[in-house]
Every structure is written in structure tokens, then in C-alpha cells.
Design a protein around this motif. Structure first.
Motif, PDB file in Angstrom:
ATOM      1  N   ALA A  48     -27.703  20.481  32.022  1.00  0.00           N
ATOM      2  CA  ALA A  48     -28.251  21.636  31.307  1.00  0.00           C
ATOM      3  C   ALA A  48     -27.174  22.683  31.072  1.00  0.00           C
ATOM      4  CB  ALA A  48     -29.424  22.225  32.089  1.00  0.00           C
ATOM      5  N   ASN A  49     -26.326  22.918  32.069  1.00  0.00           N
ATOM      6  CA  ASN A  49     -25.227  23.880  31.921  1.00  0.00           C
ATOM      7  C   ASN A  49     -24.247  23.430  30.849  1.00  0.00           C
ATOM      8  OD1 ASN A  49     -26.194  25.743  33.767  1.00  0.00           O
ATOM      9  ND2 ASN A  49     -25.073  24.850  35.489  1.00  0.00           N
ATOM     10  N   GLU A  50     -23.933  22.131  30.831  1.00  0.00           N
ATOM     11  CA  GLU A  50     -23.028  21.603  29.802  1.00  0.00           C
ATOM     12  C   GLU A  50     -23.630  21.782  28.410  1.00  0.00           C
ATOM     13  OE1 GLU A  50     -21.759  17.550  30.503  1.00  0.00           O
ATOM     14  OE2 GLU A  50     -21.215  18.008  32.564  1.00  0.00           O
ATOM     15  N   LYS A  51     -24.920  21.517  28.307  1.00  0.00           N
ATOM     16  CA  LYS A  51     -25.607  21.669  27.020  1.00  0.00           C
ATOM     17  C   LYS A  51     -25.583  23.127  26.575  1.00  0.00           C
ATOM     18  CE  LYS A  51     -29.707  20.131  24.575  1.00  0.00           C
ATOM     19  NZ  LYS A  51     -30.977  19.430  24.660  1.00  0.00           N
ATOM     20  N   ILE A  52     -25.805  24.034  27.516  1.00  0.00           N
ATOM     21  CA  ILE A  52     -25.771  25.470  27.210  1.00  0.00           C
ATOM     22  C   ILE A  52     -24.393  25.866  26.694  1.00  0.00           C
ATOM     23  CG2 ILE A  52     -25.795  27.780  28.259  1.00  0.00           C
ATOM     24  CD1 ILE A  52     -28.111  26.761  30.034  1.00  0.00           C
ATOM     25  N   VAL A  53     -23.350  25.408  27.371  1.00  0.00           N
ATOM     26  CA  VAL A  53     -21.979  25.726  26.952  1.00  0.00           C
ATOM     27  C   VAL A  53     -21.717  25.173  25.553  1.00  0.00           C
ATOM     28  CG1 VAL A  53     -19.557  25.231  27.440  1.00  0.00           C
ATOM     29  CG2 VAL A  53     -21.054  25.956  29.284  1.00  0.00           C
ATOM     30  N   THR A  54     -22.142  23.941  25.303  1.00  0.00           N
ATOM     31  CA  THR A  54     -21.940  23.314  23.993  1.00  0.00           C
ATOM     32  C   THR A  54     -22.686  24.082  22.902  1.00  0.00           C
ATOM     33  OG1 THR A  54     -21.745  21.160  25.053  1.00  0.00           O
ATOM     34  CG2 THR A  54     -22.189  21.158  22.698  1.00  0.00           C
ATOM     35  N   LEU A  55     -23.941  24.410  23.163  1.00  0.00           N
ATOM     36  CA  LEU A  55     -24.737  25.142  22.171  1.00  0.00           C
ATOM     37  C   LEU A  55     -24.192  26.550  21.948  1.00  0.00           C
ATOM     38  CD1 LEU A  55     -28.354  24.011  23.117  1.00  0.00           C
ATOM     39  CD2 LEU A  55     -27.003  23.333  21.118  1.00  0.00           C
ATOM     40  N   GLU A  56     -23.732  27.185  23.020  1.00  0.00           N
ATOM     41  CA  GLU A  56     -23.149  28.523  22.888  1.00  0.00           C
ATOM     42  C   GLU A  56     -21.887  28.468  22.033  1.00  0.00           C
ATOM     43  OE1 GLU A  56     -21.278  30.557  26.363  1.00  0.00           O
ATOM     44  OE2 GLU A  56     -22.939  31.967  26.067  1.00  0.00           O
ATOM     45  N   ASP A  57     -21.049  27.464  22.257  1.00  0.00           N
ATOM     46  CA  ASP A  57     -19.841  27.286  21.461  1.00  0.00           C
ATOM     47  C   ASP A  57     -20.193  27.046  19.993  1.00  0.00           C
ATOM     48  OD1 ASP A  57     -16.938  26.870  21.161  1.00  0.00           O
ATOM     49  OD2 ASP A  57     -17.506  24.790  20.748  1.00  0.00           O
ATOM     50  N   LYS A  58     -21.164  26.185  19.772  1.00  0.00           N
ATOM     51  CA  LYS A  58     -21.600  25.880  18.404  1.00  0.00           C
ATOM     52  C   LYS A  58     -22.144  27.136  17.726  1.00  0.00           C
ATOM     53  CE  LYS A  58     -24.281  22.355  16.004  1.00  0.00           C
ATOM     54  NZ  LYS A  58     -25.202  21.227  16.165  1.00  0.00           N
ATOM     55  N   PHE A  59     -22.925  27.913  18.455  1.00  0.00           N
ATOM     56  CA  PHE A  59     -23.492  29.149  17.928  1.00  0.00           C
ATOM     57  C   PHE A  59     -22.392  30.138  17.553  1.00  0.00           C
ATOM     58  CE2 PHE A  59     -24.861  33.525  18.882  1.00  0.00           C
ATOM     59  CZ  PHE A  59     -25.808  33.682  17.880  1.00  0.00           C
ATOM     60  N   LEU A  60     -21.423  30.319  18.439  1.00  0.00           N
ATOM     61  CA  LEU A  60     -20.325  31.250  18.158  1.00  0.00           C
ATOM     62  C   LEU A  60     -19.516  30.808  16.938  1.00  0.00           C
ATOM     63  CD1 LEU A  60     -19.085  32.092  21.760  1.00  0.00           C
ATOM     64  CD2 LEU A  60     -20.369  33.565  20.204  1.00  0.00           C
TER      65      LEU A  60
END
Length: 191
Positions: A48-60
Motif C-alpha cells: 500500500a505504501n509503494e502504491k501511495i508513493v507511485t500514485l503521488e509521483d504520478k499525480f505530481l
């Protein structure tokens, strides 16, 4: 103690040891199950943490891309507004040249003084409107030859060394529109 008692005692001891072994195995299995559940939860948390980091990067990245797009379109719109009339002004330049030729020819005729005055008024008004919209004539008289603004159509030998590389004559006037050259000045250059 009889043999039978020994056997019963051994059986009881073995049974007790077997039960203890079973209890130990059960406890170990429960700990393994509990550890597995703990490990499973930890694994899910890590995923879940990895997914959050990936989605946050994609969002930015998406936000930055949109911001760049917005800035680019604003700049393009400003450029369009600034130089939107470039084609129209380029189409009008031959008319401006004709005005200048007419003024030159009318100034030679003494009988056309009143006509010359009227044409000068129209010409000055026309040039004033073009200047208000960003049109500027490229100065050529006595200027150094500059390929950014001038187009050499002839090289003229000069007796004076100080005239080498300078504009001697302007055949066709050049113009800039909002600091962008829309027509190079056609000139004769001293050699």
C-alpha cells in the motif's frame, strides 16, 4: 516393579511426552500462523505504501505537466495577440512602398504641390497607425551591414576604407513588427 508396570509407566511417559510434543508443535504452528498473519499485514502495508508513493509521483507529474501546458498556451496566446496581424501588415507593405514612390515622384513635380500635401497627410496617418501597432522601419542610412536586418543585393566598391561593410544605398525598406523582422531591408553594401 513388574514388567507390566514398567510398560504402563513407559507408555504413560511416552504419552505424556507425545502430548507435550503435540502441544509444543501446536504452539509453534500458532506462532507461525500469527507471524504469518503479521507478516501478511506488513506485506500489505508495504504494498500500500509503494502504491501511495507511485500514485503521488504520478499525480505530481500530471500537475507539473498541466502547469507547463497552461504556461505554454498563455505564452502562445500572447504571441498570437502580439503578432496576429503580421500577415496583414506584410500584405500592406507593398502599398506603403507605393506611397513612398508616389511621394518621391510628386515632390519632383512643382505643379502637384497640393496633391503632394494631401498624399503626405494620408501617408503620415497610415504610417502612424502602423507604428501604433508595432511596425518599425529598419534604419539603413550609414548603418553597419547586419544580416539580421539587411539583405545584400549588391556589393559596391568604395574608394573610402571607412565605408567598407556599411550600407551605401537602400533599394527596398525593411520592417520589424514588435521587434520581429518581417521584411529584410534590401541594400547595397560597400566593399
Amino acid at each position: 516393579m513388574s514388567e507390566k508396570d514398567k510398560e504402563i509407566l513407559e507408555d504413560a511417559v511416552n504419552e505424556n511426552i507425545g502430548t507435550e510434543n503435540e502441544n509444543v508443535q501446536e504452539n509453534t504452528e500458532q506462532e507461525n500462523v500469527e507471524l504469518s498473519a503479521e507478516e501478511k499485514l506488513q506485506k500489505e502495508l508495504d504494498e500500500a505504501n509503494e502504491k501511495i508513493v507511485t500514485l503521488e509521483d504520478k499525480f505530481l507529474r500530471q500537475v507539473a505537466e498541466f502547469d507547463n501546458y497552461r504556461k505554454r498556451t498563455i505564452k502562445e496566446k500572447a504571441e498570437l495577440v502580439k503578432n496576429g496581424g503580421e500577415r496583414v501588415v506584410e500584405a500592406i507593405l507593398p502599398v506603403l512602398d507605393d506611397f513612398e514612390r508616389a511621394l518621391s515622384n510628386l515632390s519632383k513635380d512643382e505643379n502637384a504641390a497640393e496633391i503632394l500635401t494631401g498624399v503626405e497627410l494620408i501617408y503620415n496617418k497610415f504610417v502612424g497607425i502602423l507604428k501604433q501597432n508595432g511596425l518599425q522601419k529598419i534604419e539603413t542610412e550609414g548603418a553597419e551591414f547586419n544580416t539580421d536586418f539587411h539583405e545584400a543585393i549588391a556589393l559596391v566598391p568604395t574608394p573610402d576604407e571607412s565605408l567598407k561593410g556599411k550600407v551605401l544605398d537602400c533599394v527596398q525598406a525593411g520592417y520589424t513588427l514588435n521587434d520581429k523582422v518581417i521584411r529584410h531591408a534590401k541594400v547595397a553594401v560597400g566593399e
